[in-house]
Design a protein around this motif. Structure first.
Motif, PDB file in Angstrom:
ATOM      1  N   ARG A 168      83.206  16.203  59.201  1.00 40.56           N
ATOM      2  CA  ARG A 168      83.441  14.814  59.578  1.00 40.56           C
ATOM      3  C   ARG A 168      84.369  14.137  58.577  1.00 40.56           C
ATOM      4  O   ARG A 168      85.219  13.322  58.949  1.00 40.56           O
ATOM      5  N   ARG A 169      84.204  14.443  57.301  1.00 40.05           N
ATOM      6  CA  ARG A 169      85.091  13.900  56.281  1.00 40.05           C
ATOM      7  C   ARG A 169      86.530  14.327  56.537  1.00 40.05           C
ATOM      8  O   ARG A 169      87.472  13.559  56.379  1.00 40.05           O
ATOM      9  N   GLU A 170      86.695  15.594  56.927  1.00 39.82           N
ATOM     10  CA  GLU A 170      88.039  16.124  57.148  1.00 39.82           C
ATOM     11  C   GLU A 170      88.654  15.594  58.443  1.00 39.82           C
ATOM     12  O   GLU A 170      89.819  15.188  58.470  1.00 39.82           O
ATOM     13  N   TRP A 175      87.607  13.065  65.998  1.00 38.11           N
ATOM     14  CA  TRP A 175      86.891  14.233  66.491  1.00 38.11           C
ATOM     15  C   TRP A 175      85.379  14.017  66.566  1.00 38.11           C
ATOM     16  O   TRP A 175      84.698  14.695  67.336  1.00 38.11           O
ATOM     17  N   ASP A 176      84.837  13.097  65.788  1.00 39.98           N
ATOM     18  CA  ASP A 176      83.387  12.884  65.801  1.00 39.98           C
ATOM     19  C   ASP A 176      82.958  12.022  66.979  1.00 39.98           C
ATOM     20  O   ASP A 176      82.048  12.386  67.736  1.00 39.98           O
ATOM     21  N   VAL A 177      83.579  10.871  67.162  1.00 40.41           N
ATOM     22  CA  VAL A 177      83.170   9.976  68.251  1.00 40.41           C
ATOM     23  C   VAL A 177      84.163   9.958  69.404  1.00 40.41           C
ATOM     24  O   VAL A 177      83.833   9.479  70.493  1.00 40.41           O
ATOM     25  N   GLY A 178      85.362  10.498  69.200  1.00 40.21           N
ATOM     26  CA  GLY A 178      86.322  10.592  70.298  1.00 40.21           C
ATOM     27  C   GLY A 178      85.760  11.322  71.514  1.00 40.21           C
ATOM     28  O   GLY A 178      85.969  10.881  72.653  1.00 40.21           O
ATOM     29  N   PRO A 179      85.028  12.436  71.324  1.00 40.93           N
ATOM     30  CA  PRO A 179      84.455  13.109  72.496  1.00 40.93           C
ATOM     31  C   PRO A 179      83.493  12.239  73.293  1.00 40.93           C
ATOM     32  O   PRO A 179      83.438  12.332  74.525  1.00 40.93           O
ATOM     33  N   HIS A 180      82.729  11.386  72.609  1.00 38.72           N
ATOM     34  CA  HIS A 180      81.815  10.486  73.327  1.00 38.72           C
ATOM     35  C   HIS A 180      82.601   9.554  74.245  1.00 38.72           C
ATOM     36  O   HIS A 180      82.254   9.349  75.409  1.00 38.72           O
TER      37      HIS A 180
END
Length: 303
Positions: A168-170, A175-180
């Motif tokens: 998540r840092r990288e 990429w973390d919340v974009g899929p939601h």
């Protein structure tokens, strides 16, 4: 009907707080064991739920009908392809991978053996939001949508265990919340046919999409907002005016619903709408956005 034996691969906070409790208490499934990259963590999580900790991931796959993943995406993808090639159904975390090649490998393996797959995009399996998404997709007539997802995960006072996540840092909010966000916009407004991207402060990204329906949408994503500025909303504007997605919670019950969806798909052979193919499409869209954000950064420094 025999209970679906589901092995859990991963031992981090998401596995500990959501997936293991959901699987261990699901009336139609059995937690068949746990494997993790840290054997001591796998042993502790397995002991907490009275199941076996496996030292060999292939042995866990062999002892299961399906595999649930709680791993960084680019660790998940090759193991998921391995499990699918062995004929095991897949309950994947989002994103499936952060490279198109990695996501395609999972799709190819799943299609090659005909296994069922579900990608756990939370909003598609939480009762209130899932019903809202289905209703808006059925009604149509949308002109535009707006997603706003700002979290203080990386804020200076954050106590979240997910703040220590290296991937998540990288990769950040994209990429973390974009899929939601895409898991909501795509079924309602249609596939993305064109996109633009602009980098904001820290990991913040601003995206604009054109959809196959002719509608457009925007998304602002960030994990580094001050707590006072954090908040999440998805709104649609069209013939019926403005509608806002309801609030949601209870990831454990949402994950149980995802288990139900996987079991139904495995039983009937009918693909679920939020399966690995959608996961691949989300990866393709986010990879293009990431490339455009990189071009913006290069242009800014190369002037």
């Amino acid at each position: 009907m025999t209970k679906l034996r589901i092995g859990l691969i991963g031992t981090g906070p998401w596995a500990e707080q959501t997936q293991a409790p959901a699987l261990a208490t699901h009336p139609g499934a059995t937690l068949s064991g746990v494997w993790g990259r840290r054997p001591e963590a796998a042993a502790a999580l397995a002991s907490a739920h009275g199941v076996r900790a496996y030292e060999d991931v292939d042995a866990l796959i062999e002892a299961s009908d399906a595999v649930a993943f709680a791993l960084p995406p680019d660790v998940q993808a090759p193991l998921a392809a391995r499990a699918a090639a062995a004929g095991r159904h897949l309950l994947l975390d989002k994103p499936v991978a952060t490279t198109v090649a990695g996501a395609r490998e999972v799709v190819a393996a799943a299609e090659g053996t005909g296994v069922a797959s579900v990608v756990f995009c939370t909003l598609r399996f939480t009762a209130g939001t899932a019903a809202w998404i289905a209703q808006q997709a059925a009604s149509g007539g949308w002109m535009t949508g707006r997603a706003h997802w700002l979290s203080s995960l990386f804020g200076h006072d954050s106590a979240s265990p997910y703040a220590a996540s290296p991937w998540r840092r990288e990769k950040g909010a994209l990429w973390d919340v974009g899929p939601h966000v895409l898991s909501v916009l795509l079924p309602v407004l249609g596939d993305v046919t064109e996109l633009t991207a602009l980098r904001g402060p820290a990991d913040t990204a601003h995206l604009a999409f054109r959809h196959a329906s002719g509608a457009s949408s925007t998304a602002t994503l960030g994990l580094s907002a001050p707590p006072e500025a954090a908040g999440t909303s998805i709104e649609l504007y069209g013939e019926r005016g403005r509608v806002a997605m309801p609030e949601w919670s209870d990831a454990v019950n949402s994950f149980r619903t995802a288990v139900d969806a996987l079991a139904e798909s495995a039983r009937t052979g009918d693909p679920h709408a939020c399966d690995v193919r959608l996961g691949l499409r989300i990866t393709e869209i986010l990879a293009e956005a990431e490339e455009r954000l990189g071009q913006v950064r290069t242009g800014a420094h190369g002037g």
